[in-house]
Scaffold this motif. Structure first.
Motif, short mmCIF file in Angstrom:
data_model
loop_
_atom_site.label_atom_id
_atom_site.label_comp_id
_atom_site.label_asym_id
_atom_site.label_seq_id
_atom_site.Cartn_x
_atom_site.Cartn_y
_atom_site.Cartn_z
N ALA A 98 -9.93 1.26 1.97
CA ALA A 98 -9.30 2.01 3.05
C ALA A 98 -9.07 3.48 2.70
O ALA A 98 -8.97 4.32 3.59
N HIS A 99 -8.97 3.79 1.41
CA HIS A 99 -8.58 5.15 1.03
C HIS A 99 -9.55 5.81 0.05
O HIS A 99 -9.35 6.96 -0.31
N HIS A 133 -8.06 -2.91 -1.59
CA HIS A 133 -7.61 -2.22 -0.38
C HIS A 133 -7.62 -0.71 -0.57
O HIS A 133 -8.08 0.03 0.30
N CYS A 146 0.84 -1.20 0.00
CA CYS A 146 0.00 0.00 0.00
C CYS A 146 0.88 1.25 0.00
O CYS A 146 1.74 1.40 0.86
N TRP A 176 0.18 4.11 0.97
CA TRP A 176 -0.05 4.90 2.19
C TRP A 176 0.81 4.35 3.34
O TRP A 176 0.78 4.90 4.42
N HIS A 216 0.53 1.26 4.73
CA HIS A 216 -0.08 0.24 5.57
C HIS A 216 0.77 -1.03 5.56
O HIS A 216 1.34 -1.37 4.54
ZN LIG Z 1 -3.51 1.42 2.77
#
Ligand SMILES: [Zn+2]
Length: 156
Positions: free
Chosen positions: A128-129, A124, A92, A94, A96
């Protein structure tokens, strides 16, 4: 849009090829946050949100896996799904923790010939985003296309 240094770093990471070839933003010149906002608005018009789409994608990926590389009919044949596994994992952007297998799920509507493709990481990113990736990115999932193909709806 004014971005914090941290936001800017994320935006740069998404545009680079560090994690995936071609990056996550494609040729999109908007910021990642503008992309997320605009896609959320598109989904809202269809009465959906990112987590509903992600949940449906996860279900379809699971259904596809049962086919072991062959097509599996869903919704009484309105659509069919297939998954393919590739070597390697994705992470990910970000930051994660966790790795996403390089599994690709393909959905096809036999009647129209329309297809939609995603990886486990797409699920994902959407869940999640709220991130469907930038325009022109190899794995962008078009929200209006996802709404039309993945949900049985009356479009009148
Ligand atoms: Zn993520």
């Amino acid at each position: 849009m004014k971005m914090s240094p941290q936001d800017k770093k994320l935006d740069e990471m998404l545009r680079s090829s560090t994690l995936v070839a071609g990056g996550f933003m494609g040729s999109d010149r908007r910021s990642v946050f503008e992309v997320i906002e605009s896609d959320a608005a598109t989904l809202e018009k269809a009465g959906l949100n990112a987590s509903m789409v992600a949940r449906r994608m996860r279900e379809l990926t699971a259904a596809a896996q049962a086919g072991l590389g062959t097509w599996v009919d869903v919704d009484h044949g309105r659509i069919r799904v297939m998954s393919e596994d590739y070597k390697g994992v994705l992470v990910c952007p970000w930051g994660h923790a966790g790795h996403y297998p390089k599994r690709i799920t393909i959905v096809e509507c036999p009647e129209t010939g329309q297809t939609l493709t995603w990886s486990d990481l797409n699920i994902h990113l959407i869940e999640a985003h709220g991130f469907f990736e930038g325009q022109g990115s190899a794995f962008r999932v078009e929200p209006d296309q996802a709404a039309a193909m993945l949900f049985e709806k009356d479009w009148d």
